[in-house]
Design an enzyme around this catalytic site. Structure first.
Site, PDB file in Angstrom:
ATOM      1  N   LYS A  51      29.039  35.749  22.062  1.00 56.39           N
ATOM      2  CA  LYS A  51      30.310  34.977  22.801  1.00 56.39           C
ATOM      3  C   LYS A  51      30.659  33.852  21.938  1.00 56.39           C
ATOM      4  O   LYS A  51      29.930  33.011  21.605  1.00 56.39           O
ATOM      5  CB  LYS A  51      29.656  34.692  24.142  1.00 56.39           C
ATOM      6  N   GLU A  89      28.173  40.603  31.976  1.00 56.89           N
ATOM      7  CA  GLU A  89      27.662  39.277  30.868  1.00 56.89           C
ATOM      8  C   GLU A  89      26.242  39.019  31.546  1.00 56.89           C
ATOM      9  O   GLU A  89      26.004  38.960  32.833  1.00 56.89           O
ATOM     10  CB  GLU A  89      28.315  38.129  31.051  1.00 56.89           C
ATOM     11  N   CYS A 128      33.602  37.640  28.970  1.00 53.79           N
ATOM     12  CA  CYS A 128      34.016  36.518  29.956  1.00 53.79           C
ATOM     13  C   CYS A 128      35.096  35.527  29.419  1.00 53.79           C
ATOM     14  O   CYS A 128      36.246  36.090  29.057  1.00 53.79           O
ATOM     15  CB  CYS A 128      33.037  36.022  30.555  1.00 53.79           C
TER      16      CYS A 128
HETATM   17  C1  ACM Z   1      32.157  32.542  31.851  1.00 49.98           C
HETATM   18  O1  ACM Z   1      32.607  32.761  30.736  1.00 49.98           O
HETATM   19  N1  ACM Z   1      30.999  33.206  32.601  1.00 49.98           N
HETATM   20  C2  ACM Z   1      33.224  32.236  32.912  1.00 49.98           C
END
Ligand code: ACM
Length: 264
Positions: A110, A39, A145
């Site tokens: 995301k 990420e 993530c």
């Molecule tokens: C995250 O979403 N970077 C823990």
């Protein structure tokens, strides 16, 4: 068979030149069909203001992603790469999913924002999608993530036909290694987590990213795992077709047996 590389490294906060250089070196040296990076790999993680997001973001159709697209085409390789995305007046924590044939390439934003990301990025609005990349016969889904905390993310990708879920990550807890194999089993998908390592400190708050990047098989078996720290490229080969029959005996099929009218 599809050869996969999962890259674990430590991006330097807001040093895009050095990070991009490093990412390009990993890609140049790599011989896999699919390479997955962490990420926010081009920028580092710890944004704390929207102004920083504005300063360090790149357009999916911009110069930097164009360069990575050219590499995907030239190397005949799928690249999944976390980056800070600028789109019009919004900023997203995104993953570029770059296929050798550009018309398949896509950008996932995301869905579930973690911790101080909410002060810098907009909530993703692409939803979870799967790209059916015909030249490799591979159906690829992506989540980022913290999306792992929501079984609906992997479930949606599973139902949409993913063979493998690529999960660029900057994980900070120690519990995700317990949950990821469950996501793989319950959806019968391969799951590739590219996590970063190292620490970042902003305004007295330190985040420790815990490496341990890994690839799980659709039956929950750990196929490859990295150390908690250090640059590493995990390599493995998978047969995507093995995920497609969701039946495990003549009467049971994990998707057809769902009773969604009983689920909240
Ligand atoms: C995250 O979403 N970077 C823990």
């Amino acid at each position: 068979m599809i050869d996969i590389s999962i890259v674990q490294f430590c991006p330097k906060l807001f040093d895009k030149k050095s990070n991009i250089n490093k990412i390009e070196q990993f890609i140049e040296a790599d011989k896999s069909d699919l390479i997955v990076f962490p990420e926010l790999a081009t920028t580092g993680y710890s944004f704390i203001t929207a102004k920083e997001a504005e300063e360090h973001s790149d357009e999916f159709n911009g110069k930097i992603m164009k360069r990575f697209q050219e590499m995907a085409t030239r190397k005949n390789k799928i690249i999944v790469l976390g980056f800070a995305e600028k789109f019009r007046t919004e900023f997203y924590n995104s993953a570029a999913i770059l296929f050798p044939e550009k018309e398949y390439s896509a950008c996932y934003r995301k869905t579930h924002l973690f911790y101080r990301e909410r002060f810098c990025f907009s909530e993703g609005n692409t939803g979870f999608f799967v790209v059916d990349y015909k030249p490799f016969d591979l159906k690829l889904g992506t989540m980022i993530c913290y999306d792992w905390r929501f079984p609906e993310a992997a479930r949606t990708l599973g139902i949409k036909g993913a063979d493998i879920i690529a999960c660029p990550s900057n994980l900070v807890t120690n519990i995700w290694h317990l949950a990821m194999p469950a996501r793989a089993i319950e959806n019968k998908v391969f799951l590739a987590v590219a996590n970063r390592y190292g620490t970042e400190e902003r305004e007295g708050q330190e985040l420790f990213f815990n490496g341990d990047s890994a690839l799980w098989s659709y039956n929950g078996t750990l196929l490859a795992v990295a150390q908690k720290e250090g640059d590493e490229v995990l390599k493995s080969s998978i047969d995507p077709k093995l995920t497609r029959n969701k039946a495990f005996n003549e009467y049971n099929d994990i998707f057809k047996d769902r009773r969604s009218n009983y689920y909240a």
